[in-house]
Design a protein around this motif. Sequence first.
Motif, PDB file in Angstrom:
ATOM      1  N   VAL A 193       2.101  -6.084   0.705  1.00 37.77           N
ATOM      2  CA  VAL A 193       3.485  -6.367   0.337  1.00 37.77           C
ATOM      3  C   VAL A 193       4.427  -5.547   1.208  1.00 37.77           C
ATOM      4  N   LEU A 194       5.407  -6.211   1.801  1.00 37.36           N
ATOM      5  CA  LEU A 194       6.500  -5.541   2.494  1.00 37.36           C
ATOM      6  C   LEU A 194       7.742  -5.634   1.617  1.00 37.36           C
ATOM      7  N   LEU A 195       8.354  -4.502   1.334  1.00 36.31           N
ATOM      8  CA  LEU A 195       9.534  -4.449   0.478  1.00 36.31           C
ATOM      9  C   LEU A 195      10.722  -4.008   1.324  1.00 36.31           C
ATOM     10  N   VAL A 196      11.650  -4.921   1.596  1.00 38.60           N
ATOM     11  CA  VAL A 196      12.792  -4.629   2.452  1.00 38.60           C
ATOM     12  C   VAL A 196      13.957  -4.172   1.587  1.00 38.60           C
ATOM     13  N   ARG A 197      14.315  -2.904   1.700  1.00 42.54           N
ATOM     14  CA  ARG A 197      15.422  -2.314   0.959  1.00 42.54           C
ATOM     15  C   ARG A 197      15.271  -2.477  -0.555  1.00 42.54           C
ATOM     16  N   THR A 198      14.059  -2.561  -1.025  1.00 40.22           N
ATOM     17  CA  THR A 198      13.796  -2.611  -2.459  1.00 40.22           C
ATOM     18  C   THR A 198      12.514  -1.838  -2.721  1.00 40.22           C
ATOM     19  N   SER A 199      12.280  -1.492  -3.970  1.00 37.98           N
ATOM     20  CA  SER A 199      11.123  -0.672  -4.303  1.00 37.98           C
ATOM     21  C   SER A 199      10.548  -1.112  -5.635  1.00 37.98           C
ATOM     22  N   PRO A 200       9.227  -1.138  -5.776  1.00 39.39           N
ATOM     23  CA  PRO A 200       8.617  -1.527  -7.048  1.00 39.39           C
ATOM     24  C   PRO A 200       8.761  -0.429  -8.087  1.00 39.39           C
ATOM     25  N   THR A 201       8.676  -0.814  -9.345  1.00 38.28           N
ATOM     26  CA  THR A 201       8.694   0.160 -10.434  1.00 38.28           C
ATOM     27  C   THR A 201       7.374   0.930 -10.446  1.00 38.28           C
ATOM     28  N   ALA A 202       7.316   1.981 -11.244  1.00 38.95           N
ATOM     29  CA  ALA A 202       6.093   2.774 -11.343  1.00 38.95           C
ATOM     30  C   ALA A 202       4.930   1.917 -11.842  1.00 38.95           C
ATOM     31  N   ALA A 203       5.195   1.045 -12.833  1.00 36.66           N
ATOM     32  CA  ALA A 203       4.137   0.179 -13.354  1.00 36.66           C
ATOM     33  C   ALA A 203       3.666  -0.804 -12.290  1.00 36.66           C
ATOM     34  N   GLN A 204       4.593  -1.327 -11.501  1.00 36.21           N
ATOM     35  CA  GLN A 204       4.214  -2.265 -10.443  1.00 36.21           C
ATOM     36  C   GLN A 204       3.405  -1.567  -9.358  1.00 36.21           C
ATOM     37  N   ARG A 205       3.772  -0.333  -9.046  1.00 38.13           N
ATOM     38  CA  ARG A 205       3.002   0.419  -8.043  1.00 38.13           C
ATOM     39  C   ARG A 205       1.581   0.671  -8.528  1.00 38.13           C
ATOM     40  N   ALA A 206       1.447   0.995  -9.823  1.00 35.23           N
ATOM     41  CA  ALA A 206       0.110   1.235 -10.380  1.00 35.23           C
ATOM     42  C   ALA A 206      -0.722  -0.037 -10.333  1.00 35.23           C
ATOM     43  N   TRP A 207      -0.096  -1.169 -10.640  1.00 41.18           N
ATOM     44  CA  TRP A 207      -0.797  -2.453 -10.597  1.00 41.18           C
ATOM     45  C   TRP A 207      -1.301  -2.734  -9.186  1.00 41.18           C
ATOM     46  N   LEU A 208      -0.458  -2.532  -8.206  1.00 42.45           N
ATOM     47  CA  LEU A 208      -0.854  -2.759  -6.813  1.00 42.45           C
ATOM     48  C   LEU A 208      -1.972  -1.806  -6.401  1.00 42.45           C
ATOM     49  N   ALA A 209      -1.847  -0.535  -6.789  1.00 46.66           N
ATOM     50  CA  ALA A 209      -2.857   0.451  -6.414  1.00 46.66           C
ATOM     51  C   ALA A 209      -4.203   0.129  -7.034  1.00 46.66           C
ATOM     52  N   ASP A 210      -4.218  -0.305  -8.303  1.00 49.31           N
ATOM     53  CA  ASP A 210      -5.464  -0.640  -8.979  1.00 49.31           C
ATOM     54  C   ASP A 210      -6.197  -1.776  -8.274  1.00 49.31           C
ATOM     55  N   ARG A 211      -5.461  -2.645  -7.621  1.00 50.86           N
ATOM     56  CA  ARG A 211      -6.073  -3.802  -6.957  1.00 50.86           C
ATOM     57  C   ARG A 211      -6.206  -3.624  -5.454  1.00 50.86           C
ATOM     58  N   GLY A 212      -5.910  -2.425  -4.981  1.00 51.11           N
ATOM     59  CA  GLY A 212      -6.067  -2.145  -3.558  1.00 51.11           C
ATOM     60  C   GLY A 212      -5.135  -2.953  -2.686  1.00 51.11           C
ATOM     61  N   ILE A 213      -3.970  -3.334  -3.217  1.00 46.40           N
ATOM     62  CA  ILE A 213      -3.003  -4.104  -2.435  1.00 46.40           C
ATOM     63  C   ILE A 213      -1.999  -3.121  -1.841  1.00 46.40           C
ATOM     64  N   PRO A 214      -1.996  -2.935  -0.537  1.00 51.91           N
ATOM     65  CA  PRO A 214      -1.087  -1.955   0.075  1.00 51.91           C
ATOM     66  C   PRO A 214       0.352  -2.449   0.071  1.00 51.91           C
ATOM     67  N   ALA A 215       1.284  -1.517   0.134  1.00 53.67           N
ATOM     68  CA  ALA A 215       2.710  -1.841   0.182  1.00 53.67           C
ATOM     69  C   ALA A 215       3.409  -0.891   1.137  1.00 53.67           C
ATOM     70  N   VAL A 216       4.425  -1.392   1.817  1.00 51.89           N
ATOM     71  CA  VAL A 216       5.236  -0.593   2.739  1.00 51.89           C
ATOM     72  C   VAL A 216       6.701  -0.938   2.488  1.00 51.89           C
ATOM     73  N   ILE A 217       7.560   0.078   2.433  1.00 54.93           N
ATOM     74  CA  ILE A 217       8.993  -0.132   2.259  1.00 54.93           C
ATOM     75  C   ILE A 217       9.670  -0.115   3.629  1.00 54.93           C
TER      76      ILE A 217
END
Length: 351
Positions: free
Chosen positions: A127-151
């Motif tokens: 996931v690429l997040l342009v000028r936005t950021s996921p919530t703490a719960a969303q970050r945990a969900w992504l981390a649990d599934r090994g889905i990387p994210a970059v802001i």
Amino acid sequence: MTVEDQPQQLPKLAVIAREAGVSVATVSKALNGRSDVSAHTRRLVAEVLERRGYPRQRVRPARGSMVDVMLQALDSPYALAILGGVEDAAWRAGVDLVVSAVCDRTRHGQPPPAWLDRIGARDSAGVLLVRTSPTAAQRAWLADRGIPAVIVDPRRKPPAGLPAVASANVDGARAATEHLIALGHSRIAVVTGRPGVPCAAERLSGHRQALAAAGLRADPRWEVCGYFQQGDALRATRRLLASLPHPPTAVFACSDSMAVGVYQALGEHGLRVPDDVSVIGFDDSWAAAHVTPALTTVRQPWPELGAAALTALLTDGGPARIELPTELVIRLSTAPPGRPDHRRMPGAPPS
């Protein structure tokens, strides 16, 4: 290896399903991280596993060939420029893009809750997040599934563990103010961006660094906030000019849109750019080359930011922050200070 050292086997799906009160198919979906299983059901399955002494494991499905790009909106030049860089890098990397916008869909411009289900359903590679950021719960969900994210170009301080790609804002702002100082300006005002936004603080810091290096004092009276908006910059510059006995000889606006507001305020006070007041911006947006006079500004490498972010997303173990260099673009809005009488406010006494 002794019997005690051997890893415990996962209980049969039928056993888990019976104790959790769900079907075998639902247990299978929960264990494989499927998005069509409710959080409540996942918790029931996890509790059964914990009771049986099976350690909780993170679900790490194989990554797909689809990258999600989340932007605040699609109606701005910077968003399209960043997206163009992402698309070019995606083509070369052999991945496809899914583009979404969150503007007006959530209160704080964060991805909506349903966004996660859609990512899980299409097996996103990242996931690429342009000028936005996921919530703490969303970050945990992504981390649990090994889905990387970059802001990309974060509007807030990035959460720990979430890489960010941004322009070298401090260096760019320092170069802008150094350019004005080199022209002979010492009465330099600054119109800053929205408080709390990292790039706004970085640009103000770069401006102050340049002043200090030249032996000039940063005067709070010459620092006004334009919130990155043309209208706010117009009003802030009006207040600045009304509060000073003599106008500055130069203004550093921390975005091009704010520089346009500065132009308007100066014109209202009978001051010409750059004869009376030099103006420099930041961004090198479309407006910079089309205002009159053409705006000297700091170019942000927007397409390069998008490309670098996608590369970082698809590369494991990259740095926590990547900064790309900016470039000073000199046009017609900056010049050496004029004669003292040209710099006076209309009706003000000579200095």
